[in-house]
Enzyme design. Structure first.
Site, PDB file in Angstrom:
ATOM      1  N   TYR A  77       7.049  94.831  51.773  1.00  0.00           N
ATOM      2  CA  TYR A  77       6.664  93.865  52.810  1.00  0.00           C
ATOM      3  C   TYR A  77       5.262  93.313  52.606  1.00  0.00           C
ATOM      4  O   TYR A  77       4.985  92.150  52.875  1.00  0.00           O
ATOM      5  CB  TYR A  77       6.853  94.478  54.211  1.00  0.00           C
ATOM      6  CG  TYR A  77       8.299  94.474  54.590  1.00  0.00           C
ATOM      7  CD1 TYR A  77       9.111  95.585  54.377  1.00  0.00           C
ATOM      8  CD2 TYR A  77       8.897  93.306  55.054  1.00  0.00           C
ATOM      9  CE1 TYR A  77      10.466  95.547  54.652  1.00  0.00           C
ATOM     10  CE2 TYR A  77      10.251  93.253  55.328  1.00  0.00           C
ATOM     11  CZ  TYR A  77      11.037  94.378  55.121  1.00  0.00           C
ATOM     12  OH  TYR A  77      12.387  94.316  55.366  1.00  0.00           O
ATOM     13  N   HIS A 131      15.146  87.266  63.235  1.00  0.00           N
ATOM     14  CA  HIS A 131      14.899  88.510  62.492  1.00  0.00           C
ATOM     15  C   HIS A 131      13.428  88.902  62.497  1.00  0.00           C
ATOM     16  O   HIS A 131      13.000  89.685  61.647  1.00  0.00           O
ATOM     17  CB  HIS A 131      15.415  88.355  61.053  1.00  0.00           C
ATOM     18  CG  HIS A 131      16.901  88.130  61.017  1.00  0.00           C
ATOM     19  ND1 HIS A 131      17.520  87.461  59.991  1.00  0.00           N
ATOM     20  CD2 HIS A 131      17.871  88.462  61.898  1.00  0.00           C
ATOM     21  CE1 HIS A 131      18.828  87.410  60.245  1.00  0.00           C
ATOM     22  NE2 HIS A 131      19.064  88.006  61.396  1.00  0.00           N
ATOM     23  N   CYS A 144       6.511 104.778  71.608  1.00  0.00           N
ATOM     24  CA  CYS A 144       5.292 103.948  71.704  1.00  0.00           C
ATOM     25  C   CYS A 144       5.670 102.465  71.657  1.00  0.00           C
ATOM     26  O   CYS A 144       6.479 102.057  70.822  1.00  0.00           O
ATOM     27  CB  CYS A 144       4.368 104.294  70.526  1.00  0.00           C
ATOM     28  SG  CYS A 144       2.850 103.327  70.526  1.00  0.00           S
TER      29      CYS A 144
HETATM   30  C1  BV8 Z   1      23.350  94.370  63.314  1.00  0.00           C
HETATM   31  C2  BV8 Z   1      14.770  90.564  58.067  1.00  0.00           C
HETATM   32  C3  BV8 Z   1      24.239  95.993  64.785  1.00  0.00           C
HETATM   33  C4  BV8 Z   1      14.375  91.647  57.121  1.00  0.00           C
HETATM   34  C5  BV8 Z   1      17.183  90.246  57.687  1.00  0.00           C
HETATM   35  C6  BV8 Z   1      28.453  96.265  56.470  1.00  0.00           C
HETATM   36  C7  BV8 Z   1      27.532  97.295  56.312  1.00  0.00           C
HETATM   37  C8  BV8 Z   1      26.325  97.309  57.033  1.00  0.00           C
HETATM   38  C9  BV8 Z   1      26.021  96.277  57.934  1.00  0.00           C
HETATM   39  C10 BV8 Z   1      26.957  95.269  58.068  1.00  0.00           C
HETATM   40  C11 BV8 Z   1      28.141  95.255  57.361  1.00  0.00           C
HETATM   41  N1  BV8 Z   1      28.816  94.124  57.713  1.00  0.00           N
HETATM   42  C12 BV8 Z   1      28.107  93.434  58.620  1.00  0.00           C
HETATM   43  C13 BV8 Z   1      26.976  94.142  58.867  1.00  0.00           C
HETATM   44  C14 BV8 Z   1      25.947  93.755  59.799  1.00  0.00           C
HETATM   45  C15 BV8 Z   1      24.761  93.220  59.025  1.00  0.00           C
HETATM   46  C16 BV8 Z   1      25.191  92.089  58.092  1.00  0.00           C
HETATM   47  O1  BV8 Z   1      25.513  91.013  58.545  1.00  0.00           O
HETATM   48  N2  BV8 Z   1      25.197  92.384  56.773  1.00  0.00           N
HETATM   49  C17 BV8 Z   1      25.582  91.388  55.796  1.00  0.00           C
HETATM   50  C18 BV8 Z   1      24.793  91.640  54.501  1.00  0.00           C
HETATM   51  C19 BV8 Z   1      27.080  91.506  55.570  1.00  0.00           C
HETATM   52  N3  BV8 Z   1      23.886  92.706  60.036  1.00  0.00           N
HETATM   53  C20 BV8 Z   1      22.977  93.526  60.562  1.00  0.00           C
HETATM   54  O2  BV8 Z   1      22.776  94.662  60.189  1.00  0.00           O
HETATM   55  C21 BV8 Z   1      22.218  92.945  61.741  1.00  0.00           C
HETATM   56  N4  BV8 Z   1      22.221  93.904  62.811  1.00  0.00           N
HETATM   57  O3  BV8 Z   1      24.441  94.002  62.988  1.00  0.00           O
HETATM   58  O4  BV8 Z   1      23.103  95.355  64.226  1.00  0.00           O
HETATM   59  C22 BV8 Z   1      23.736  96.676  65.988  1.00  0.00           C
HETATM   60  C23 BV8 Z   1      24.075  96.165  67.237  1.00  0.00           C
HETATM   61  C24 BV8 Z   1      23.631  96.842  68.365  1.00  0.00           C
HETATM   62  C25 BV8 Z   1      22.810  97.977  68.235  1.00  0.00           C
HETATM   63  C26 BV8 Z   1      22.438  98.444  66.976  1.00  0.00           C
HETATM   64  C27 BV8 Z   1      22.893  97.795  65.829  1.00  0.00           C
HETATM   65  C28 BV8 Z   1      20.780  92.703  61.359  1.00  0.00           C
HETATM   66  C29 BV8 Z   1      20.718  91.642  60.302  1.00  0.00           C
HETATM   67  C30 BV8 Z   1      19.264  91.258  60.054  1.00  0.00           C
HETATM   68  C31 BV8 Z   1      18.818  91.778  58.690  1.00  0.00           C
HETATM   69  N5  BV8 Z   1      17.455  91.294  58.428  1.00  0.00           N
HETATM   70  N6  BV8 Z   1      15.910  89.809  57.521  1.00  0.00           N
HETATM   71  C32 BV8 Z   1      13.784  91.074  55.863  1.00  0.00           C
HETATM   72  O5  BV8 Z   1      13.768  89.834  55.716  1.00  0.00           O
HETATM   73  O6  BV8 Z   1      13.333  91.870  55.035  1.00  0.00           O
HETATM   74  S1  BV8 Z   1      18.441  89.359  56.973  1.00  0.00           S
HETATM   75  C33 BV8 Z   1      17.767  88.489  55.646  1.00  0.00           C
HETATM   76  O7  BV8 Z   1      18.826  88.225  54.782  1.00  0.00           O
HETATM   77  C34 BV8 Z   1      17.242  87.127  56.029  1.00  0.00           C
HETATM   78  O8  BV8 Z   1      16.563  87.158  57.244  1.00  0.00           O
HETATM   79  C35 BV8 Z   1      18.486  86.287  56.051  1.00  0.00           C
HETATM   80  O9  BV8 Z   1      19.079  86.331  57.299  1.00  0.00           O
HETATM   81  C36 BV8 Z   1      19.382  87.008  55.091  1.00  0.00           C
HETATM   82  C37 BV8 Z   1      19.480  86.244  53.794  1.00  0.00           C
HETATM   83  O10 BV8 Z   1      20.236  85.177  54.099  1.00  0.00           O
HETATM   84  P1  BV8 Z   1      19.742  83.696  53.770  1.00  0.00           P
HETATM   85  O11 BV8 Z   1      18.550  83.323  54.558  1.00  0.00           O
HETATM   86  O12 BV8 Z   1      20.964  82.881  53.902  1.00  0.00           O
HETATM   87  O13 BV8 Z   1      19.244  83.764  52.278  1.00  0.00           O
HETATM   88  P2  BV8 Z   1      20.180  83.821  51.005  1.00  0.00           P
HETATM   89  O14 BV8 Z   1      19.336  84.058  49.819  1.00  0.00           O
HETATM   90  O15 BV8 Z   1      21.319  84.735  51.291  1.00  0.00           O
HETATM   91  O16 BV8 Z   1      20.773  82.345  50.930  1.00  0.00           O
HETATM   92  C38 BV8 Z   1      19.902  81.267  50.627  1.00  0.00           C
HETATM   93  C39 BV8 Z   1      20.792  80.059  50.711  1.00  0.00           C
HETATM   94  O17 BV8 Z   1      19.995  78.921  50.454  1.00  0.00           O
HETATM   95  C40 BV8 Z   1      21.892  80.084  49.670  1.00  0.00           C
HETATM   96  O18 BV8 Z   1      23.080  79.593  50.269  1.00  0.00           O
HETATM   97  C41 BV8 Z   1      21.384  79.096  48.613  1.00  0.00           C
HETATM   98  O19 BV8 Z   1      22.463  78.388  47.992  1.00  0.00           O
HETATM   99  C42 BV8 Z   1      20.584  78.137  49.437  1.00  0.00           C
HETATM  100  N7  BV8 Z   1      19.450  77.512  48.765  1.00  0.00           N
HETATM  101  C43 BV8 Z   1      18.652  78.032  47.799  1.00  0.00           C
HETATM  102  N8  BV8 Z   1      17.668  77.143  47.508  1.00  0.00           N
HETATM  103  C44 BV8 Z   1      17.852  76.069  48.322  1.00  0.00           C
HETATM  104  C45 BV8 Z   1      18.987  76.289  49.125  1.00  0.00           C
HETATM  105  N9  BV8 Z   1      19.431  75.410  50.036  1.00  0.00           N
HETATM  106  C46 BV8 Z   1      18.738  74.258  50.158  1.00  0.00           C
HETATM  107  N10 BV8 Z   1      17.632  73.964  49.432  1.00  0.00           N
HETATM  108  C47 BV8 Z   1      17.161  74.839  48.501  1.00  0.00           C
HETATM  109  N11 BV8 Z   1      16.072  74.524  47.774  1.00  0.00           N
END
Ligand code: BV8
Length: 301
Positions: A77, A131, A144
């Site tokens: 981080y 997030h 805390c």
């Molecule tokens: C929850 C902060 C429940 C931290 C982030 C199976 C196992 C375990 C968990 C799960 C599972 N299935 C589902 C889950 C739930 C899980 C989830 O969804 N997992 C996914 C991987 C399947 N979700 C969670 O755990 C959430 N919490 O469910 O809690 C609960 C409920 C009640 C009580 C207790 C618990 C929490 C999810 C939040 C995780 N934290 N970020 C950190 O950043 O370090 S997520 C993090 O990854 C980002 O914030 C973002 O959301 C995500 C990445 O996604 P993108 O932003 O889309 O980035 P990515 O690289 O993937 O895509 C980029 C895109 O841009 C691409 O499409 C690319 O083509 C495009 N691109 C690239 N360049 C360009 C472009 N487009 C335009 N122009 C460009 N130049």
């Protein structure tokens, strides 16, 4: 001599039909992802050299990883804080902030924790950071309630000073020959003594942690409630912008389905048509392929 006019960033017919709808829209929802900040110089999570691939962020962005090796997670981080502080918001961040000032019923949901939308002056009452933020820190002790926003100290503690060449201390090659396998409790990266990590100034006991939502953690309840209340107001959402996100992470990605259920038309802006999962997409009304930093300002003009 006539300058060779650059090809239009957006095909004219698509642009006109989108802008026609935008001008009539009365309630707009935007979902932002890492692709929006790519042009600012921040690697996306799964793009080439992005965080997922080199850091296996799904392993590091978890409470388990932090409890097991807070020094390693803080290095991840601290590196991202450092990177985000060295780049600038791009034209798309500013265009979205401008739209938020122009349209009363507009709400931006950002999955990004990089702080670039706030730095672009996006009205904060129309920006929900689903997030959290790299620049929020909070106490990791459940009893805390210490929280701190806008902590831009880099490095947050001297022990997290980056290696001279500012190379990312946790990329695959930095770990050359060193196991970084949290699940199997293998050797850690170079040790950072617990006493040198950031501690809570309030309870004195707990370690401070990044104020982001980790995998397996719930999104802030108050934020979700605000969004649900906004979505339930009339008139219904009639336009959903899905910008630079693979829309794979829930519950954030679920807002696209919610908007569609409200009858909203959907515009997807993404570099890679293949990357946006079929679920919730594929039948969007507009797909603008390319760099969000170029396309979004055109669309919102
Ligand atoms: C929850 C902060 C429940 C931290 C982030 C199976 C196992 C375990 C968990 C799960 C599972 N299935 C589902 C889950 C739930 C899980 C989830 O969804 N997992 C996914 C991987 C399947 N979700 C969670 O755990 C959430 N919490 O469910 O809690 C609960 C409920 C009640 C009580 C207790 C618990 C929490 C999810 C939040 C995780 N934290 N970020 C950190 O950043 O370090 S997520 C993090 O990854 C980002 O914030 C973002 O959301 C995500 C990445 O996604 P993108 O932003 O889309 O980035 P990515 O690289 O993937 O895509 C980029 C895109 O841009 C691409 O499409 C690319 O083509 C495009 N691109 C690239 N360049 C360009 C472009 N487009 C335009 N122009 C460009 N130049």
């Amino acid at each position: 001599s006539a300058t060779a006019s650059a090809p239009p960033i957006v095909p004219q017919a698509q642009l006109e039909s989108f802008q026609e709808h935008l001008s009539k829209s009365t309630r707009i929802l935007a979902l932002l992802g890492a692709g929006l900040s790519a042009s600012s110089g921040l690697p996306t999570f799964r793009g080439a050299g992005g965080y997922w691939r080199t850091h296996d962020a799904t392993m590091l962005a978890t409470p388990e990883a932090f409890n097991h090796d807070p020094g390693l997670v803080w290095q991840f981080y601290s590196y991202r804080r450092h990177m985000a502080l060295r780049v600038e918001p791009n034209k798309a961040h500013y265009a979205l902030a401008e739209l938020a000032r122009r349209k009363d019923k507009f709400l931006t949901l950002s999955q990004n924790v990089d702080g670039l939308s706030p730095r672009a002056g996006h009205p904060i009452d129309k920006l929900k950071l689903l997030h959290g933020s790299l620049f929020d820190v909070k106490c990791s002790e459940f009893f805390c309630d210490y929280k701190e926003s806008d902590n831009f100290i880099d490095p947050i503690v001297p022990a997290l000073e980056l290696p001279r060449d500012e190379s990312d201390p946790t990329t695959a090659d930095a770990l050359q020959g060193r196991e970084l396998d949290i699940a199997n409790e293998n050797v850690k990266l170079h040790e950072i003594a617990m006493k040198d990590l950031p501690h809570c100034p309030k309870c004195k006991k707990g370690l401070l942690r990044p104020g982001v939502v980790w995998f397996g953690e719930a999104l802030p309840g108050a934020v979700m409630d605000d969004i649900d209340r906004w979505i339930d107001e009339s008139p219904k959402i009639d336009l959903m912008l899905v910008i630079g996100t693979s829309a794979r992470v829930y519950p954030a990605a679920g807002y696209v389905d919610t908007a569609k259920a409200c009858g909203a038309r959907v515009a997807v802006i993404n570099m890679d048509p293949e990357d946006v999962p079929a679920s919730g997409m594929g039948d969007e009304d507009w797909f603008f392929k390319g760099d969000a930093a170029q396309i979004v300002p055109e669309l919102l003009k």
